[in-house]
Design a protein around this motif. Structure first.
Motif, PDB file in Angstrom:
ATOM      1  N   LEU A 113     -44.223  13.720  98.874  1.00  0.00           N
ATOM      2  CA  LEU A 113     -45.179  13.969  97.794  1.00  0.00           C
ATOM      3  C   LEU A 113     -45.716  15.380  97.954  1.00  0.00           C
ATOM      4  O   LEU A 113     -46.325  15.712  98.977  1.00  0.00           O
ATOM      5  N   TYR A 114     -45.470  16.208  96.943  1.00  0.00           N
ATOM      6  CA  TYR A 114     -45.931  17.596  96.994  1.00  0.00           C
ATOM      7  C   TYR A 114     -47.272  17.720  96.279  1.00  0.00           C
ATOM      8  O   TYR A 114     -47.495  17.086  95.239  1.00  0.00           O
ATOM      9  N   SER A 115     -48.160  18.548  96.830  1.00  0.00           N
ATOM     10  CA  SER A 115     -49.378  18.921  96.121  1.00  0.00           C
ATOM     11  C   SER A 115     -49.159  20.326  95.571  1.00  0.00           C
ATOM     12  O   SER A 115     -48.777  21.233  96.321  1.00  0.00           O
ATOM     13  N   LEU A 116     -49.368  20.482  94.271  1.00  0.00           N
ATOM     14  CA  LEU A 116     -49.015  21.729  93.594  1.00  0.00           C
ATOM     15  C   LEU A 116     -50.199  22.300  92.835  1.00  0.00           C
ATOM     16  O   LEU A 116     -51.134  21.564  92.467  1.00  0.00           O
ATOM     17  N   PHE A 129     -49.809  16.606  91.529  1.00  0.00           N
ATOM     18  CA  PHE A 129     -48.915  15.986  92.517  1.00  0.00           C
ATOM     19  C   PHE A 129     -47.559  15.740  91.873  1.00  0.00           C
ATOM     20  O   PHE A 129     -47.469  15.391  90.696  1.00  0.00           O
ATOM     21  N   ALA A 130     -46.492  15.891  92.665  1.00  0.00           N
ATOM     22  CA  ALA A 130     -45.135  15.616  92.164  1.00  0.00           C
ATOM     23  C   ALA A 130     -44.260  15.193  93.336  1.00  0.00           C
ATOM     24  O   ALA A 130     -44.434  15.678  94.459  1.00  0.00           O
ATOM     25  N   PHE A 131     -43.326  14.289  93.054  1.00  0.00           N
ATOM     26  CA  PHE A 131     -42.437  13.787  94.105  1.00  0.00           C
ATOM     27  C   PHE A 131     -41.167  14.630  94.181  1.00  0.00           C
ATOM     28  O   PHE A 131     -40.747  15.269  93.203  1.00  0.00           O
ATOM     29  N   ASP A 132     -40.546  14.556  95.342  1.00  0.00           N
ATOM     30  CA  ASP A 132     -39.260  15.207  95.538  1.00  0.00           C
ATOM     31  C   ASP A 132     -38.190  14.469  94.739  1.00  0.00           C
ATOM     32  O   ASP A 132     -38.278  13.253  94.539  1.00  0.00           O
ATOM     33  N   ALA A 133     -37.195  15.200  94.253  1.00  0.00           N
ATOM     34  CA  ALA A 133     -36.123  14.563  93.476  1.00  0.00           C
ATOM     35  C   ALA A 133     -35.210  13.728  94.364  1.00  0.00           C
ATOM     36  O   ALA A 133     -34.639  12.729  93.917  1.00  0.00           O
ATOM     37  N   ARG A 134     -35.067  14.119  95.613  1.00  0.00           N
ATOM     38  CA  ARG A 134     -34.154  13.431  96.527  1.00  0.00           C
ATOM     39  C   ARG A 134     -34.914  12.933  97.751  1.00  0.00           C
ATOM     40  O   ARG A 134     -35.865  13.580  98.205  1.00  0.00           O
ATOM     41  N   PRO A 135     -34.500  11.805  98.320  1.00  0.00           N
ATOM     42  CA  PRO A 135     -35.162  11.311  99.537  1.00  0.00           C
ATOM     43  C   PRO A 135     -34.864  12.235 100.722  1.00  0.00           C
ATOM     44  O   PRO A 135     -33.780  12.833 100.797  1.00  0.00           O
ATOM     45  N   PHE A 136     -35.836  12.358 101.636  1.00  0.00           N
ATOM     46  CA  PHE A 136     -35.589  13.199 102.818  1.00  0.00           C
ATOM     47  C   PHE A 136     -35.202  12.375 104.037  1.00  0.00           C
ATOM     48  O   PHE A 136     -34.722  12.910 105.033  1.00  0.00           O
ATOM     49  N   SER A 137     -35.407  11.031 103.946  1.00  0.00           N
ATOM     50  CA  SER A 137     -35.044  10.166 105.068  1.00  0.00           C
ATOM     51  C   SER A 137     -35.063   8.707 104.599  1.00  0.00           C
ATOM     52  O   SER A 137     -35.372   8.427 103.432  1.00  0.00           O
ATOM     53  N   LYS A 186     -44.977  31.590 101.827  1.00  0.00           N
ATOM     54  CA  LYS A 186     -45.532  30.388 101.189  1.00  0.00           C
ATOM     55  C   LYS A 186     -44.425  29.690 100.396  1.00  0.00           C
ATOM     56  O   LYS A 186     -43.413  30.296 100.044  1.00  0.00           O
ATOM     57  N   GLN A 187     -44.669  28.426 100.094  1.00  0.00           N
ATOM     58  CA  GLN A 187     -43.677  27.659  99.350  1.00  0.00           C
ATOM     59  C   GLN A 187     -43.923  27.770  97.844  1.00  0.00           C
ATOM     60  O   GLN A 187     -45.071  27.708  97.390  1.00  0.00           O
ATOM     61  N   ILE A 188     -42.838  27.913  97.101  1.00  0.00           N
ATOM     62  CA  ILE A 188     -42.908  27.833  95.632  1.00  0.00           C
ATOM     63  C   ILE A 188     -41.958  26.717  95.199  1.00  0.00           C
ATOM     64  O   ILE A 188     -40.762  26.748  95.519  1.00  0.00           O
ATOM     65  N   ALA A 189     -42.504  25.711  94.500  1.00  0.00           N
ATOM     66  CA  ALA A 189     -41.694  24.558  94.094  1.00  0.00           C
ATOM     67  C   ALA A 189     -41.015  24.835  92.758  1.00  0.00           C
ATOM     68  O   ALA A 189     -41.639  25.375  91.836  1.00  0.00           O
ATOM     69  N   ILE A 190     -39.736  24.472  92.677  1.00  0.00           N
ATOM     70  CA  ILE A 190     -39.014  24.529  91.396  1.00  0.00           C
ATOM     71  C   ILE A 190     -39.056  23.115  90.833  1.00  0.00           C
ATOM     72  O   ILE A 190     -38.426  22.199  91.373  1.00  0.00           O
ATOM     73  N   VAL A 191     -39.836  22.937  89.765  1.00  0.00           N
ATOM     74  CA  VAL A 191     -40.141  21.600  89.230  1.00  0.00           C
ATOM     75  C   VAL A 191     -39.436  21.418  87.895  1.00  0.00           C
ATOM     76  O   VAL A 191     -39.603  22.216  86.978  1.00  0.00           O
ATOM     77  N   LEU A 192     -38.652  20.374  87.810  1.00  0.00           N
ATOM     78  CA  LEU A 192     -37.966  20.047  86.558  1.00  0.00           C
ATOM     79  C   LEU A 192     -38.411  18.660  86.115  1.00  0.00           C
ATOM     80  O   LEU A 192     -38.218  17.672  86.830  1.00  0.00           O
ATOM     81  N   ASP A 193     -39.035  18.589  84.936  1.00  0.00           N
ATOM     82  CA  ASP A 193     -39.543  17.317  84.402  1.00  0.00           C
ATOM     83  C   ASP A 193     -40.441  16.618  85.420  1.00  0.00           C
ATOM     84  O   ASP A 193     -40.273  15.422  85.721  1.00  0.00           O
ATOM     85  N   ASN A 194     -41.383  17.376  85.983  1.00  0.00           N
ATOM     86  CA  ASN A 194     -42.388  16.854  86.923  1.00  0.00           C
ATOM     87  C   ASN A 194     -41.795  16.303  88.212  1.00  0.00           C
ATOM     88  O   ASN A 194     -42.408  15.476  88.880  1.00  0.00           O
ATOM     89  N   THR A 195     -40.596  16.725  88.547  1.00  0.00           N
ATOM     90  CA  THR A 195     -39.968  16.337  89.806  1.00  0.00           C
ATOM     91  C   THR A 195     -39.552  17.607  90.556  1.00  0.00           C
ATOM     92  O   THR A 195     -38.955  18.505  89.954  1.00  0.00           O
ATOM     93  N   VAL A 196     -39.872  17.654  91.843  1.00  0.00           N
ATOM     94  CA  VAL A 196     -39.578  18.848  92.634  1.00  0.00           C
ATOM     95  C   VAL A 196     -38.122  18.806  93.111  1.00  0.00           C
ATOM     96  O   VAL A 196     -37.719  17.892  93.818  1.00  0.00           O
TER      97      VAL A 196
END
Length: 617
Positions: free
Chosen positions: A331-334, A312-320, A383-393
């Motif tokens: 919260l992304y499931s990866l 699991f990893a959180f988004d770097a920026r809020p969406f709302s 499909k989605q591919i997450a770009i994760v930097l330091d465990n943050t999407v």
């Protein structure tokens, strides 16, 4: 020889004089345009003067002093090929022990495993027959290598950040000391130094599957009323009376419909979903609950409930935002295993998006990365591919088509400055282990200017006091000793500039101490001359005998002081090293000025006037 030394000192000090002249000239301009025009027309001279000038330390120039601690234990933990409750328990104990113990972490870990009668080979590497000593030696080598690599990567980041004359050294087995003169943007430097820059490309899991995993974790947490030190639930027989009563109360509550339960009751029944919001294809949380969830999902007992190929990893920026203004994070499931990592990135560049609306960092991959990227994108279209930097999407785009040219983009950045910093850390490479800031000090430019002024005042006061004493007590011979002191100070500063050493506040203290040592040598010589003169010897003979008889005592005192300075240099750190360097150079120079220069001047006066016109008091 003396004349040559004087001329050589002038050559060494001229860039410092030239640099201050350029600084004064730039300060005199009233408009930035005039300053830029002056810099452009004298760029080469200014750069050359700055490269060769006397360097000022952090305490005189202002800047940041940061002590970073490499997470060696985290690095070792990540290398474990399997883990169980015993492993987690030992790791927890070592984590507490390293707070007060400076022994290398692999050694502490080995001692803990020995105490429990466990073999390290059960958890590390593939050789089950390896002894604990052999595994410990491997872990020690890898942790030392990790700290050295982290030091070089941080140096690359600092160089690309544009800091002039940084000092980066290691201390002990896991600390890196970084000194950045002239830096004032503390937050930006913290981000630059702390970021691991571990870049990964991971497939995004289906949310329905993620929900089932979270439901299992929620059920587990709801049943766990009381935890031991590792977070594992205890059987009823080991629960306290109060905990058992609480468990029975919750069991009775679970039989009631949700509509009749209070908010507190619902939270006790759903400890995980009390922190999460779930909507169609969206799992999210607030900025407050995000930290709690991160701690919860990384707990060892909770990790054991999550499938091994799930993360699991959180988004770097809020969406709302909520109605209360709280930021909401997705919260992304990866998939835990990354499809591609940052080691295949060959080029990173910060820029604005094509429509100019947002900053982003474009990346290019090497041939191997491009090949893998093409295969991964080709096999996961739509499909989605997450770009994760330091465990943050940072972004999770939907693949529209196969990408064969090895290019990718990181967006979701707040500003061009953040994009520029990200470009720096990607170019410098990922740290082998996370680093934490253990200590941080900042010296402001005004405080540095105060230090320079006070240091110079102390130097001037010491020189004037010693000079007056020498003139009053030794008359004209005292003036010759004072002349030698002036040469002493000039030679020491020139030597510091020539060796590219850095003058610090403790260095100024060393310079003041050198003045005392230098004049002490002349006091010994003059006293011997007075004794020989008092015995009726001719002045020329008395001067020669005075220098000869005082030499052994002067040499002894200088050698012992130099040896003390050498010990301070080899065993001291930071400011102590600065003091030791100045003291050693000053001692060597004072031996020359007190014995050679004063003797030349006395001989010259005597030979010219052929009389004993020099008074020794």
């Amino acid at each position: 020889m003396t004349l040559a030394l004087i001329l050589f000192s002038g050559v060494l000090l001229y860039p410092t004089f030239q640099s201050y002249r350029f600084t004064g000239k730039l300060a005199s301009f009233s408009t930035p345009e005039d300053s830029i025009e002056y810099v452009n027309s004298n760029r080469q001279s200014i750069q050359s003067a700055q490269d060769k000038q006397l360097k000022l330390g952090l305490d005189l120039q202002g800047g940041m002093h940061v002590v970073l601690e490499v997470d060696v234990l985290g690095l070792i933990e990540a290398q474990a090929r399997n883990r169980d409750e015993s492993f987690d328990k030992i790791l927890l104990g070592v984590k507490q022990e390293i707070k007060t113990n400076s022994t290398p972490i692999p050694t502490l870990l080995s001692n803990a495993f020995d105490a429990e009668g466990l073999r390290l080979s059960r958890y590390f590497y593939d050789d089950l027959r390896a002894s604990n000593a052999e595994i410990t030696a491997k872990l020690l080598s890898e942790s030392e290598s990790a700290v050295n690599r982290a030091k070089e990567i941080i140096r690359n980041r600092v160089d690309q950040f544009g800091v002039a004359e940084p000092t980066i050294t290691t201390q002990g087995g896991r600390r890196i000391i970084v000194e950045l003169p002239g830096v004032s943007d503390k937050e930006r430097v913290r981000r630059l130094l702390k970021g691991t820059a571990k870049l990964e490309f991971k497939l995004v899991r289906d949310n329905a599957l993620a929900f089932k995993v979270l439901q299992d974790v929620n059920t587990y947490l709801a049943k766990a009323y009381q935890f031991d030190s590792l977070g594992a639930p205890l059987p009823d027989s080991l629960l306290s009376v109060a905990a058992l009563a609480q468990k029975r109360l919750q069991d009775s509550l679970s039989t009631r419909p949700d509509s009749l339960k209070s908010q507190d009751e619902l939270k006790r029944e759903n400890p995980l979903f009390a922190l999460l919001g779930v909507e169609q294809n969206l799992i999210y949380t607030t900025e407050i609950n995000r930290v709690k969830l991160q701690e919860l999902l990384t707990r060892p007992d909770v990790r054991r409930r999550i499938p091994t190929d799930f993360d699991f990893a959180f988004d770097a920026r809020p969406f709302s935002n909520t109605e209360d203004g709280l930021k909401l994070y997705r919260l992304y499931s990866l998939k835990r295993e990354a499809e591609l990592t940052g080691k295949n990135i060959t080029e990173a560049r910060s820029t604005m998006s094509i429509d100019g609306s947002r900053p982003e960092v474009t990346m290019k991959m090497d041939d191997e990365g491009a090949k893998i990227w093409g295969r991964v994108t080709g096999a996961n279209i739509n499909k989605q591919i997450a770009i994760v930097l330091d465990n943050t999407v940072f972004s999770a785009p939907v693949v529209q088509s196969k990408i064969a040219n090895g290019s990718s983009v990181i967006n979701g950045l707040e500003s061009m400055q953040e994009a520029s910093d990200l470009e720096i850390v990607l170019k410098a490479g990922a740290l082998p282990a996370p680093v934490m800031i253990a200590e941080e000090r900042t010296v402001g430019p005004s405080l540095g200017a105060d230090s320079i002024r006070n240091g110079m005042l102390s130097l001037l006061f010491g020189f004037v006091t010693v000079g007056l004493f020498m003139i009053v007590y030794y008359r004209s011979a005292g003036m010759i000793a004072n002349l030698a002191l002036v040469f002493n100070i000039v030679f020491v500063i020139a030597a510091l500039a020539g060796f590219s050493a850095t003058l610090t506040l403790p260095g100024i203290a060393g310079l003041v101490l050198t003045i005392g040592m230098a004049v002490d040598a002349n006091v010994l010589i003059f006293e011997r001359i007075r004794e020989e003169s008092g015995r009726g010897k001719m002045m020329k003979l008395a001067i020669d005998l005075g220098y000869d008889k005082a030499f052994s005592a002067i040499l002894d005192s200088h050698v012992t002081t130099f040896a003390a300075g050498a010990l301070l240099y080899f065993f001291g750190i930071g400011p102590i090293k600065g003091f030791a360097v100045t003291l050693m150079i000053g001692i060597a120079v004072s031996l020359f000025t007190a014995i050679v220069i004063t003797k030349i001047v006395l001989d010259w006066i005597h030979d010219r006037e052929q009389t004993s016109s020099v008074s020794f008091g």
